[in-house]
Design an enzyme around this catalytic site. Structure first.
Site, mmCIF file in Angstrom:
data_model
loop_
_atom_site.group_PDB
_atom_site.id
_atom_site.type_symbol
_atom_site.label_atom_id
_atom_site.label_comp_id
_atom_site.label_asym_id
_atom_site.label_seq_id
_atom_site.Cartn_x
_atom_site.Cartn_y
_atom_site.Cartn_z
ATOM 1 C CG ASN A 1 -31.626 43.240 44.469
ATOM 2 O OD1 ASN A 1 -31.268 43.002 45.623
ATOM 3 N ND2 ASN A 1 -32.625 44.069 44.198
ATOM 4 C CD1 TRP A 2 -29.053 36.873 45.064
ATOM 5 C CD2 TRP A 2 -28.119 36.324 47.022
ATOM 6 N NE1 TRP A 2 -28.020 36.021 44.804
ATOM 7 C CE2 TRP A 2 -27.426 35.665 45.991
ATOM 8 C CE3 TRP A 2 -27.716 36.125 48.346
ATOM 9 C CZ2 TRP A 2 -26.342 34.819 46.242
ATOM 10 C CZ3 TRP A 2 -26.632 35.285 48.608
ATOM 11 C CH2 TRP A 2 -25.961 34.634 47.553
ATOM 12 C CE LYS A 3 -35.891 42.061 44.054
ATOM 13 N NZ LYS A 3 -37.124 42.534 43.459
ATOM 14 C CG HIS B 1 -34.420 48.050 44.308
ATOM 15 N ND1 HIS B 1 -35.760 47.756 44.427
ATOM 16 C CD2 HIS B 1 -33.923 47.156 43.421
ATOM 17 C CE1 HIS B 1 -36.053 46.720 43.650
ATOM 18 N NE2 HIS B 1 -34.956 46.343 43.019
ATOM 19 C CD GLU C 1 -38.175 45.237 45.531
ATOM 20 O OE1 GLU C 1 -37.219 44.872 46.234
ATOM 21 O OE2 GLU C 1 -38.554 44.608 44.518
ATOM 22 C CD GLU D 1 -34.027 47.343 38.973
ATOM 23 O OE1 GLU D 1 -33.639 46.200 38.704
ATOM 24 O OE2 GLU D 1 -34.393 47.689 40.110
ATOM 25 N N GLY E 1 -40.317 41.906 39.208
ATOM 26 C CA GLY E 1 -40.958 40.787 39.905
ATOM 27 C C GLY E 1 -42.331 40.433 39.363
ATOM 28 C CB SER F 1 -39.331 40.203 34.503
ATOM 29 O OG SER F 1 -40.224 40.449 35.570
ATOM 30 N N GLY G 1 -33.333 40.215 39.844
ATOM 31 C CA GLY G 1 -33.896 39.780 41.122
ATOM 32 C C GLY G 1 -34.152 38.284 41.120
ATOM 33 N N GLY G 2 -35.378 37.892 40.840
ATOM 34 C CA GLY G 2 -35.811 36.497 40.944
ATOM 35 C C GLY G 2 -34.868 35.484 40.300
HETATM 36 C C1 PEP Z 1 -34.800 43.791 40.992
HETATM 37 O O1 PEP Z 1 -34.961 43.358 42.105
HETATM 38 O O2 PEP Z 1 -34.072 44.751 40.828
HETATM 39 C C2 PEP Z 1 -35.489 43.116 39.879
HETATM 40 C C3 PEP Z 1 -35.338 43.616 38.689
HETATM 41 O O3 PEP Z 1 -36.246 42.006 40.169
HETATM 42 P P1 PEP Z 1 -36.805 40.919 39.113
HETATM 43 O O4 PEP Z 1 -35.645 40.541 38.236
HETATM 44 O O5 PEP Z 1 -37.301 39.802 39.940
HETATM 45 O O6 PEP Z 1 -37.870 41.602 38.315
#
Ligand code: PEP
Length: 253
Positions: free
Chosen positions: A9-11, A97, A99, A169, A175, A215, A236-237
């Site tokens: 998930n590049w956001k 999500h 966010e 999640e 994040g 994470s 994500g990251g």
């Molecule tokens: C996400 O964006 O769904 C996520 C889990 O981000 P991260 O891996 O950065 O915590």
């Protein structure tokens, strides 16, 4: 065996040129996926077509959208519909999500509409659920996520539910660098599967891939994905760094 999935998930990150390079670098690793494995790249809307054509000839690599609107069409400036995604060959879409829920006021009811529109357009939703820190601290996370599933998914018949992807999640882990322990992840994934089993039966529940997100990193993916009810990750990251995402793909069961 249930599908095992690594979903990037590049956001709202990367320029087009950086995005092209990242996809190339990941594909250049030549990781041969088995029939039960899937890699998804959930990229910003302007990169969907490029990504789709890059993964077109790759076995079990697919592009995904990060969102779609909860109405079919109309006067919603700046929005993108499930029908539009379908018309450019996108077969997966993240829905709900945290966010989106937090910053864009998406409710369980709106998410049920998005799920319906995705399914109506042959798009597999990756439905996100997960509790905020206060709920975890109060110890009520099990009821919280069960309600998210019930409100947004349980109007669907069993034959549709078995084709969905769910991502758990915990918001406190997204994040933040604070990963749920593998015990916490397994406990919640087992709970989610039992909530689905209560509604639709064990056979259906056992077919639904449940991804962990929060994470996930190259150095913890193997342990998390090794849990019996964890079927990969929504990342994500770490999905923004080719070398890290490659290791995460390799950690799939
Ligand atoms: C996400 O964006 O769904 C996520 C889990 O981000 P991260 O891996 O950065 O915590």
């Amino acid at each position: 065996m249930r599908k095992q999935i690594a979903a990037a998930n590049w956001k709202m990150n990367l320029t087009f040129q950086q995005a092209e390079k990242l996809i190339d670098d990941v594909l250049d690793a030549n990781i041969m996926l088995s029939s039960n494995q899937l890699v998804l790249f959930a990229v910003p809307y302007p990169y969907l077509l490029m990504t789709r054509s890059d993964v077109e000839d790759e076995y079990n690599y697919e592009v995904a959208a990060q969102n779609c609107h909860h109405e079919k069409s109309g006067a919603y400036t700046g929005e993108v519909s499930a029908g539009m995604l379908h018309s450019i060959g996108v077969n997966y879409c993240i829905v709900g999500h945290s966010e989106r829920r937090e910053y864009f006021g998406e409710t369980n009811t709106m998410l049920a509409e998005k799920i319906n529109l995705c399914l109506g357009n042959k798009i597999v939703p990756v439905f996100c659920c997960g509790e905020p820190l206060a709920v975890r601290e109060a110890g009520t996370q099990n009821n919280f996520v069960a309600k998210q599933l019930a409100d947004s998914l349980f109007h669907l018949p069993a034959e549709i539910i078995r084709g969905l992807i769910i991502a758990y999640e915990p918001i406190w882990a997204i994040g933040t660098g604070k990963t749920a322990t593998s015990e916490q992840a397994q406990e919640m994934h087992h709970h989610l599967r039992s909530v689905i089993a209560r509604q639709y039966g064990t056979a259906v529940a056992n077919e639904v891939p449940i991804l962990y997100g929060g994470s996930v990193k190259a150095n913890n993916a193997k342990e998390l994905f090794g849990c019996a009810d964890v079927d990969g990750g929504l990342v994500g990251g770490a999905s923004l760094v080719a070398a890290d995402f490659i290791e995460i793909i390799k950690a799939l069961k």
